[in-house]
Structure formats: structure tokens, C-alpha cells
Scaffold this active site. Structure first.
Site, short mmCIF file in Angstrom:
data_model
loop_
_atom_site.label_atom_id
_atom_site.label_comp_id
_atom_site.label_asym_id
_atom_site.label_seq_id
_atom_site.Cartn_x
_atom_site.Cartn_y
_atom_site.Cartn_z
N CYS A 1 0.86 -1.18 0.00
CA CYS A 1 0.00 0.00 0.00
C CYS A 1 0.90 1.23 0.00
O CYS A 1 2.09 1.13 -0.29
CB CYS A 1 -0.98 -0.01 1.17
SG CYS A 1 -0.26 0.19 2.82
N ASN B 1 2.41 1.57 4.26
CA ASN B 1 2.63 0.32 4.99
C ASN B 1 2.26 0.44 6.47
O ASN B 1 2.89 -0.12 7.34
CB ASN B 1 4.06 -0.18 4.82
CG ASN B 1 4.29 -1.62 5.28
OD1 ASN B 1 5.32 -1.92 5.85
ND2 ASN B 1 3.35 -2.50 5.04
N CYS C 1 -1.48 0.80 7.17
CA CYS C 1 -2.91 0.50 7.25
C CYS C 1 -3.27 -0.79 6.51
O CYS C 1 -3.35 -1.86 7.09
CB CYS C 1 -3.76 1.65 6.71
SG CYS C 1 -3.74 3.14 7.69
N ARG C 2 -3.45 -0.66 5.21
CA ARG C 2 -4.01 -1.76 4.42
C ARG C 2 -3.07 -2.95 4.29
O ARG C 2 -3.47 -4.10 4.56
CB ARG C 2 -4.41 -1.26 3.02
CG ARG C 2 -5.51 -0.22 3.06
CD ARG C 2 -5.71 0.44 1.72
NE ARG C 2 -4.56 1.29 1.41
CZ ARG C 2 -4.38 1.89 0.24
NH1 ARG C 2 -5.25 1.72 -0.74
NH2 ARG C 2 -3.32 2.66 0.03
N SER C 3 -1.85 -2.73 3.83
CA SER C 3 -0.98 -3.89 3.57
C SER C 3 -0.59 -4.66 4.83
O SER C 3 -0.59 -5.90 4.80
CB SER C 3 0.25 -3.49 2.75
OG SER C 3 1.03 -2.52 3.39
N ASP D 1 -8.32 3.39 0.87
CA ASP D 1 -7.40 3.76 1.95
C ASP D 1 -8.20 4.43 3.07
O ASP D 1 -8.77 5.50 2.86
CB ASP D 1 -6.33 4.72 1.42
CG ASP D 1 -5.21 4.95 2.40
OD1 ASP D 1 -5.36 4.61 3.59
OD2 ASP D 1 -4.17 5.48 1.98
#
Length: 158
Positions: A14, A17, A19-21, A128
Site C-alpha cells: 500500500c 505500509n 494500514c491496508r498492507s 485507503d
């Protein structure tokens, strides 16, 4: 002597690095283990703003509420060698995908979007939650679980 199957390696990417990933990595780590799949998993970001920092506290809370621990995560930035280390490099959105193509330089694994690859029909890009409300982080957990379920089906050849 039986031939040892090669372990698949996947890198989730993401922007920062935080939040999402890291969330998708944690979900994939637990669910792949539960499914008995041996997979090397990691995550990183295309940007360098958060290198060395932990996951966003809002994401940590949303993940913990669903049983995923992000407390040990430390952000890192993607590097060109990652495309040679990992079989699959899966981006959370198109901006990440474009940035990855530049870093890749035509060598190694070709990056792809995570959600379509993992057979999630909609959305194609993983939103995001960073600039949004707490509900966005809770929705991110659900989307990560859906995506990883599709990923596991794909790993099993389904």
C-alpha cells in the site's frame, strides 16, 4: 525421494505500509496457517514517510477487534529486490500499482491489484481508510478477509 513443493511468496503493498498492507498480511498469515498453507508473506509501502513506524493505531484497534495483532509490525518501503524475492506482488490500489511498476524496472514479479486477483468482485481497489472515519478501518478488515479468502481459494487452485 519426493519432490519438495516450492513455497509461494506474496508481498502486499500500500502507500505507507501502516494500514491496508499490514492488515492484509496479518489476515493472510492467520488464515493461510488455518488452511494449512505454507506461504511466505510480507508487506511494504511505496512511500517512505512511515519507515520503521508501527501500524496506524486506528488500524491496530480495528484489527484487534477482529482478532488480528498488528502490534509488532514495522513499516518498510518497497525496493527493487522485492520483485525478485516474491512470486506475487499485490498492490492495494492503482496508484500503488503505478509506483511499483517504476520501482520494478521490468525485472521480476509483475505487480497486480490485490482485490481482483483475489476474486473479490467489487471494489477493484482497496480504499485507503487513513483520512476517513473509524468505520473505514472496520470495513477494511472485512474487505481484507474477503480478499484473503479469495486468495486462499486461488492458492488451492480453485
Amino acid at each position: 525421494m519426493p519432490v519438495q513443493a516450492r513455497t509461494t511468496s506474496i508481498l502486499f503493498v500500500c502507500l505507507g505500509n501502516i494500514c491496508r498492507s499490514p492488515l492484509v498480511e496479518a489476515v493472510a498469515r492467520r488464515r493461510c496457517a488455518e488452511a494449512g498453507l505454507e506461504v511466505v508473506l510480507a508487506s511494504c509501502g511505496t512511500g517512505n514517510w512511515h519507515v520503521g513506524k508501527g501500524a496506524d493505531s486506528r488500524m491496530q484497534r480495528a484489527a484487534a477487534a477482529a482478532g488480528y495483532d498488528l502490534s509488532l509490525h514495522r513499516a518498510r518501503q518497497v525496493e527493487s529486490a522485492d520483485f525478485l524475492r516474491y512470486d506475487w506482488v499485490l498492490a492495494m490500489d492503482r496508484d500503488n500499482l503505478e509506483a511499483l511498476d517504476v520501482v520494478r524496472g521490468g525485472r521480476g514479479a509483475r505487480p497486480e491489484l490485490f482485490l481482483p486477483w483475489a476474486v473479490v468482485r467489487s471494489p477493484h481497489e482497496f480504499p485507503d481508510p487513513y483520512f476517513g472515519e473509524a468505520a473505514g478501518f472496520q470495513q477494511a478488515v472485512q474487505l481484507a478477509e474477503q480478499g484473503v479468502d479469495g486468495l486462499i481459494a486461488r492458492l488451492r487452485g480453485g
